[in-house]
Design a protein around this motif. Sequence first.
Motif, PDB file in Angstrom:
ATOM      1  N   SER A 192       0.872  -1.167   0.000  1.00  0.00           N
ATOM      2  CA  SER A 192       0.000   0.000   0.000  1.00  0.00           C
ATOM      3  C   SER A 192       0.913   1.222   0.000  1.00  0.00           C
ATOM      4  CB  SER A 192      -0.904   0.015   1.237  1.00  0.00           C
ATOM      5  OG  SER A 192      -1.888  -0.982   1.128  1.00  0.00           O
ATOM      6  N   ILE A 193       0.725   2.095  -0.968  1.00  0.00           N
ATOM      7  CA  ILE A 193       1.627   3.238  -1.150  1.00  0.00           C
ATOM      8  C   ILE A 193       0.821   4.527  -1.057  1.00  0.00           C
ATOM      9  CG2 ILE A 193       3.311   4.308  -2.679  1.00  0.00           C
ATOM     10  CD1 ILE A 193       3.716   1.595  -3.971  1.00  0.00           C
ATOM     11  N   MET A 194       1.216   5.439  -0.161  1.00  0.00           N
ATOM     12  CA  MET A 194       0.561   6.726  -0.007  1.00  0.00           C
ATOM     13  C   MET A 194       1.522   7.806  -0.490  1.00  0.00           C
ATOM     14  SD  MET A 194      -1.422   8.390   3.222  1.00  0.00           S
ATOM     15  CE  MET A 194      -0.030   8.513   4.318  1.00  0.00           C
ATOM     16  N   VAL A 195       1.059   8.614  -1.441  1.00  0.00           N
ATOM     17  CA  VAL A 195       1.862   9.680  -2.031  1.00  0.00           C
ATOM     18  C   VAL A 195       1.205  11.016  -1.721  1.00  0.00           C
ATOM     19  CG1 VAL A 195       2.957  10.527  -4.130  1.00  0.00           C
ATOM     20  CG2 VAL A 195       2.448   8.107  -3.912  1.00  0.00           C
ATOM     21  N   THR A 196       1.983  11.967  -1.172  1.00  0.00           N
ATOM     22  CA  THR A 196       1.461  13.274  -0.786  1.00  0.00           C
ATOM     23  C   THR A 196       2.298  14.364  -1.442  1.00  0.00           C
ATOM     24  OG1 THR A 196       0.794  12.382   1.350  1.00  0.00           O
ATOM     25  CG2 THR A 196       0.879  14.777   1.154  1.00  0.00           C
ATOM     26  N   GLY A 197       1.618  15.400  -1.917  1.00  0.00           N
ATOM     27  CA  GLY A 197       2.314  16.526  -2.523  1.00  0.00           C
ATOM     28  C   GLY A 197       1.403  17.278  -3.461  1.00  0.00           C
ATOM     29  N   LYS A 198       1.971  18.193  -4.222  1.00  0.00           N
ATOM     30  CA  LYS A 198       1.193  18.902  -5.215  1.00  0.00           C
ATOM     31  C   LYS A 198       0.790  17.928  -6.319  1.00  0.00           C
ATOM     32  CE  LYS A 198       3.189  23.467  -4.329  1.00  0.00           C
ATOM     33  NZ  LYS A 198       3.871  24.644  -4.894  1.00  0.00           N
ATOM     34  N   LEU A 199      -0.321  18.264  -7.005  1.00  0.00           N
ATOM     35  CA  LEU A 199      -0.884  17.348  -7.992  1.00  0.00           C
ATOM     36  C   LEU A 199       0.156  16.898  -9.007  1.00  0.00           C
ATOM     37  CD1 LEU A 199      -3.269  15.898  -9.258  1.00  0.00           C
ATOM     38  CD2 LEU A 199      -3.857  17.982 -10.482  1.00  0.00           C
ATOM     39  N   GLU A 200       0.928  17.856  -9.540  1.00  0.00           N
ATOM     40  CA  GLU A 200       1.913  17.511 -10.562  1.00  0.00           C
ATOM     41  C   GLU A 200       2.983  16.575  -9.999  1.00  0.00           C
ATOM     42  OE1 GLU A 200       3.794  20.864 -12.265  1.00  0.00           O
ATOM     43  OE2 GLU A 200       5.003  19.720 -13.695  1.00  0.00           O
ATOM     44  N   SER A 201       3.435  16.848  -8.764  1.00  0.00           N
ATOM     45  CA  SER A 201       4.457  16.006  -8.145  1.00  0.00           C
ATOM     46  C   SER A 201       3.923  14.605  -7.878  1.00  0.00           C
ATOM     47  CB  SER A 201       4.930  16.641  -6.825  1.00  0.00           C
ATOM     48  OG  SER A 201       5.532  17.896  -7.053  1.00  0.00           O
ATOM     49  N   VAL A 202       2.673  14.525  -7.397  1.00  0.00           N
ATOM     50  CA  VAL A 202       2.064  13.228  -7.109  1.00  0.00           C
ATOM     51  C   VAL A 202       1.933  12.392  -8.376  1.00  0.00           C
ATOM     52  CG1 VAL A 202      -0.061  12.096  -6.352  1.00  0.00           C
ATOM     53  CG2 VAL A 202       0.864  13.996  -5.032  1.00  0.00           C
ATOM     54  N   MET A 203       1.500  13.038  -9.476  1.00  0.00           N
ATOM     55  CA  MET A 203       1.328  12.311 -10.732  1.00  0.00           C
ATOM     56  C   MET A 203       2.668  11.787 -11.247  1.00  0.00           C
ATOM     57  SD  MET A 203      -1.900  12.412 -11.284  1.00  0.00           S
ATOM     58  CE  MET A 203      -2.261  12.164 -13.008  1.00  0.00           C
TER      59      MET A 203
END
Length: 647
Positions: free
Chosen positions: A127-138
């Motif tokens: 399970s991977i959780m990614v947090t940040g600005k939309l562009e960075s997350v994508m």
Amino acid sequence: MSSVAVLTPESFAEHRSGLQGHEMTGEVSAPTPPGPFLNTRVVPSPPLPEKGAPGEKTGEPASAWGCKIRPIKASVITQVFHVPLEERRYRDNNQFGEGEEAKVCLDIMQRTGAHIELSLAKDQGLSIMVTGKLESVMKARKEIVARLQTQASATVAIPKEHHRFVIGKNGEKLQELELKTATKIAIPRPDDPSGNIRITGTKEGIEKARHEILLIAAEQDKRAVERLSLEKAFHPFIAGAHNRQVQELSQETGARISIPPPSLPKDEIVITGEKEAVAMALSRIRAIYDDKKRKTTTISVEVKKSQHKYIVGPKGNTLQEILETTGVSVEMPPLDSGSETIILRGEPDKLGPALTQVYAKAKSAMVVEVTAPAWLHRFIIGKKGQNIGRITQQLPRVHIEFTDGEERISLEGPTEEVEQARTQIQEIIKDLLVRMDYTEVIIDQRFHRHLIGKNGANINRIKEQYKVSVRIPQDAERSGLVRIEGDPKGVQLARRELIEMVQRMENERTKDLIVEQKFHRTIIGQKGEKIKEVRDKFPEVIINFPDPSQKSDIVQLRGPKNEVEKCGKFLQKIIGELIENSFSLSVPIFKQFHKNIIGKGGANIKREMIEDLVRARSQDLFYKMFLFFVFPCPWGKNPPELAVCLC
């Protein structure tokens, strides 16, 4: 500095619930980008006032500043998605959180600026959780999928003239599509006659990218395009098991039918082709939908979350088998949801057999835990995994997991095989508890490196001699607790030897002697003969001379206190005699005669000659020997150009 937080499933869920509990008032949801995400949380930026146009009238109340408030836009998002065990690129569970997966995540965080947290599920999926600005997350999501998931590839054929619409202006459309689907899309060069576009990524990402590319091609096609919005719950009946029905329908009508994959939250089915073919396919799809809408009903059942993966099966194959054999669609709750409710949709007389299959699949495998002391785990596993290897060879479908630092062993697999594995492991534990023992001893951390020895020589000898395992803590742990495990008798003998080594080291002393470096070679002697005599006289003392390149005068003695003192006095006596008997003489020699003194290849200047000159201690004798080399040599009135010092 970026870091990867490796969480347990429980702490991961607690972390996410904590985040949700601190959400800001006035939060609004942002559109979730298509992709393999299971959950999105949006944290908004604070609203800013905006001045209205002069004379503008609105029915909205003004703020205290007389400004109209714009809708809040999200600045930071958090997205969670799951990587199944069969799609994990790195499956070395012993290195989770410190192996390749952690290194890859650190690299991705540094490259994208997003924050990544990992959690290992009981099914060994990530399970991977990614947090940040939309562009960075994508961007981070795309790299994670490419580097942590196994990659597949597929091709989709569309007319060559439609390729430019997939690429978009300056390649923007293609980049956006790759980010949305976390895939790599290769479009043939303009001079390549092929119309096949190659997609590389996960199976789920490939399906989404293929769907989007076909939509782009359909929009540019001069033929008919129909978009049909139907409840997503009925899409499985239209697609059929393993998508066979929609493929047959496409072949019969000649229309291209695109149904969004289950992971994509879209109700829209797109049909393209000749007008007559599209109309025929549209009619057939509506008929199937209306028929199922009228005849089907639903039932809900509760099944433990841990058993859901057995109902889904590898890559969803089990769900497709149930649909194929019973005509019933099984809807599973999202992986990140805590819900245990499963919905079965189908004709009433077929729901019973489908439910039987669901329960059978759920009970086809199980997870059990065996209790065993944590220190015993390595012996249960055996040298190079021999003990566990024998079990897994007999029962290959059983997954055995050891949790470091915890007194439990987890077994997962088919029910009967798990029971057999549990029995075998319990027998191994029972046998080891009878044969094995352990002890702990507190040893000052400053002695640890001496216990280990050069390249582990001391500790390896003890391990081999007494057949035990010795764990000496790392310096960073700042602990003096040394643990010995193995045969009860060997454990006690190893403990006694370690304590004796420490006692000897506590009585040890280090002493530095100041000896001019020019005397070091004389004290050591030719081929170390003289210093060997000293070491034989004081065998318990270690004598260390500095490297000549260090230009140091310090000779270090280390050993038992009394022996070090005796050795120090003995060496000081030798040094005193050397100083007393030393002789130095400077001789002026013209530079042009140096080569005569040195001789060919240094034949004239030899150590024996110099020692004779020194022992002679006679200037007259020295000059006689000197003149032997340089004669005849008129000195003249000019002074010599160089002075040579002989010691």
